[in-house]
Write a protein that holds these residues in place. Sequence first.
Motif, PDB file in Angstrom:
ATOM      1  N   VAL A 285       0.864  -1.185   0.000  1.00 13.99           N
ATOM      2  CA  VAL A 285       0.000   0.000   0.000  1.00 13.99           C
ATOM      3  C   VAL A 285       0.893   1.226   0.000  1.00 13.99           C
ATOM      4  CG1 VAL A 285      -1.922   1.172   1.109  1.00 13.99           C
ATOM      5  CG2 VAL A 285      -1.700  -1.309   1.348  1.00 13.99           C
ATOM      6  N   GLU A 286       0.891   1.938  -1.130  1.00 11.65           N
ATOM      7  CA  GLU A 286       1.792   3.081  -1.329  1.00 11.65           C
ATOM      8  C   GLU A 286       1.125   4.093  -2.251  1.00 11.65           C
ATOM      9  OE1 GLU A 286       4.126   5.766  -1.320  1.00 11.65           O
ATOM     10  OE2 GLU A 286       5.228   4.126  -0.379  1.00 11.65           O
TER      11      GLU A 286
ATOM     12  N   LEU B 174       1.790 -11.109   3.833  1.00  5.99           N
ATOM     13  CA  LEU B 174       2.445  -9.936   4.394  1.00  5.99           C
ATOM     14  C   LEU B 174       1.779  -8.681   3.828  1.00  5.99           C
ATOM     15  CD1 LEU B 174       4.904  -8.547   5.872  1.00  5.99           C
ATOM     16  CD2 LEU B 174       6.136  -8.785   3.697  1.00  5.99           C
ATOM     17  N   VAL B 175       1.698  -7.641   4.658  1.00  2.00           N
ATOM     18  CA  VAL B 175       1.237  -6.331   4.204  1.00  2.00           C
ATOM     19  C   VAL B 175       2.358  -5.333   4.452  1.00  2.00           C
ATOM     20  CG1 VAL B 175      -0.419  -4.449   4.542  1.00  2.00           C
ATOM     21  CG2 VAL B 175      -1.193  -6.825   4.673  1.00  2.00           C
ATOM     22  N   LEU B 176       2.741  -4.600   3.406  1.00  2.00           N
ATOM     23  CA  LEU B 176       3.672  -3.474   3.510  1.00  2.00           C
ATOM     24  C   LEU B 176       2.819  -2.228   3.363  1.00  2.00           C
ATOM     25  CD1 LEU B 176       6.506  -4.754   1.143  1.00  2.00           C
ATOM     26  CD2 LEU B 176       6.473  -4.801   3.642  1.00  2.00           C
ATOM     27  N   LEU B 177       2.880  -1.349   4.334  1.00  2.00           N
ATOM     28  CA  LEU B 177       1.917  -0.252   4.424  1.00  2.00           C
ATOM     29  C   LEU B 177       2.617   1.075   4.669  1.00  2.00           C
ATOM     30  CD1 LEU B 177      -1.075   0.673   4.775  1.00  2.00           C
ATOM     31  CD2 LEU B 177      -0.916  -0.157   7.124  1.00  2.00           C
ATOM     32  N   ASN B 178       2.367   2.043   3.796  1.00  2.00           N
ATOM     33  CA  ASN B 178       2.893   3.390   3.988  1.00  2.00           C
ATOM     34  C   ASN B 178       2.100   4.058   5.104  1.00  2.00           C
ATOM     35  OD1 ASN B 178       3.604   6.145   3.809  1.00  2.00           O
ATOM     36  ND2 ASN B 178       3.892   6.000   1.600  1.00  2.00           N
ATOM     37  N   SER B 179       2.789   4.775   5.975  1.00  4.54           N
ATOM     38  CA  SER B 179       2.096   5.418   7.094  1.00  4.54           C
ATOM     39  C   SER B 179       1.293   6.643   6.661  1.00  4.54           C
ATOM     40  CB  SER B 179       3.091   5.810   8.182  1.00  4.54           C
ATOM     41  OG  SER B 179       4.025   6.746   7.684  1.00  4.54           O
TER      42      SER B 179
ATOM     43  N   ILE C 137      -1.689 -11.921  10.087  1.00 10.56           N
ATOM     44  CA  ILE C 137      -0.892 -11.456   8.953  1.00 10.56           C
ATOM     45  C   ILE C 137       0.103 -10.402   9.427  1.00 10.56           C
ATOM     46  CG2 ILE C 137      -0.940 -10.272   6.717  1.00 10.56           C
ATOM     47  CD1 ILE C 137      -3.698 -11.488   6.283  1.00 10.56           C
ATOM     48  N   PRO C 138       1.395 -10.593   9.144  1.00 15.25           N
ATOM     49  CA  PRO C 138       2.392  -9.584   9.513  1.00 15.25           C
ATOM     50  C   PRO C 138       2.176  -8.292   8.718  1.00 15.25           C
ATOM     51  CG  PRO C 138       3.457 -11.640   8.827  1.00 15.25           C
ATOM     52  CD  PRO C 138       2.011 -11.770   8.549  1.00 15.25           C
ATOM     53  N   ILE C 139       2.320  -7.180   9.402  1.00 13.68           N
ATOM     54  CA  ILE C 139       2.191  -5.862   8.763  1.00 13.68           C
ATOM     55  C   ILE C 139       3.434  -5.063   9.089  1.00 13.68           C
ATOM     56  CG2 ILE C 139       0.872  -3.719   8.660  1.00 13.68           C
ATOM     57  CD1 ILE C 139      -1.595  -5.350   9.565  1.00 13.68           C
ATOM     58  N   ILE C 140       4.074  -4.545   8.043  1.00 11.18           N
ATOM     59  CA  ILE C 140       5.225  -3.674   8.212  1.00 11.18           C
ATOM     60  C   ILE C 140       4.807  -2.284   7.757  1.00 11.18           C
ATOM     61  CG2 ILE C 140       7.592  -3.158   7.482  1.00 11.18           C
ATOM     62  CD1 ILE C 140       7.940  -6.201   7.045  1.00 11.18           C
ATOM     63  N   ILE C 141       4.942  -1.304   8.659  1.00  8.43           N
ATOM     64  CA  ILE C 141       4.590   0.073   8.318  1.00  8.43           C
ATOM     65  C   ILE C 141       5.859   0.824   7.945  1.00  8.43           C
ATOM     66  CG2 ILE C 141       3.644   2.246   9.198  1.00  8.43           C
ATOM     67  CD1 ILE C 141       1.803   0.611  10.966  1.00  8.43           C
ATOM     68  N   LEU C 142       5.806   1.456   6.776  1.00 10.00           N
ATOM     69  CA  LEU C 142       6.938   2.229   6.269  1.00 10.00           C
ATOM     70  C   LEU C 142       6.583   3.710   6.299  1.00 10.00           C
ATOM     71  CD1 LEU C 142       7.445  -0.038   3.163  1.00 10.00           C
ATOM     72  CD2 LEU C 142       8.730  -0.144   5.278  1.00 10.00           C
ATOM     73  N   SER C 143       7.588   4.539   6.535  1.00 12.89           N
ATOM     74  CA  SER C 143       7.307   5.979   6.512  1.00 12.89           C
ATOM     75  C   SER C 143       8.298   6.706   5.642  1.00 12.89           C
ATOM     76  CB  SER C 143       7.346   6.550   7.928  1.00 12.89           C
ATOM     77  OG  SER C 143       8.609   6.363   8.503  1.00 12.89           O
TER      78      SER C 143
END
Length: 86
Positions: free
Chosen positions: A13-14, A54-59, A80-86
């Motif tokens: 999600v970006e 996996l979910v990669l998620l923009n903050s 489900i693992p979620i990694i939040i990126l900023s």
Amino acid sequence: MLHNGNQYRILWVEDEIKSGQFILDELIRNGYKTDMAIEGPEARKMFTEYHYSLVLLNSNLPNGNGFLLCREFRELNKKIPIIILS
């Protein structure tokens, strides 16, 4: 990449299309089935339609805060693992 006999599937999600596309291409090139959503409503729909590893998620997202979206995803699926990126 296999997970329980199936290919890993990642939700990315970006909202920045150019950088998002770069990461999307790299994940796919490395064998991960990856879907990219640009906004919260699209991400919610995909999250409920598909099984993700996996979910990669923009903050920072245009239609809402990534942390709120993370909380929604957590309510739907705690595993489900979620990694939040900023």
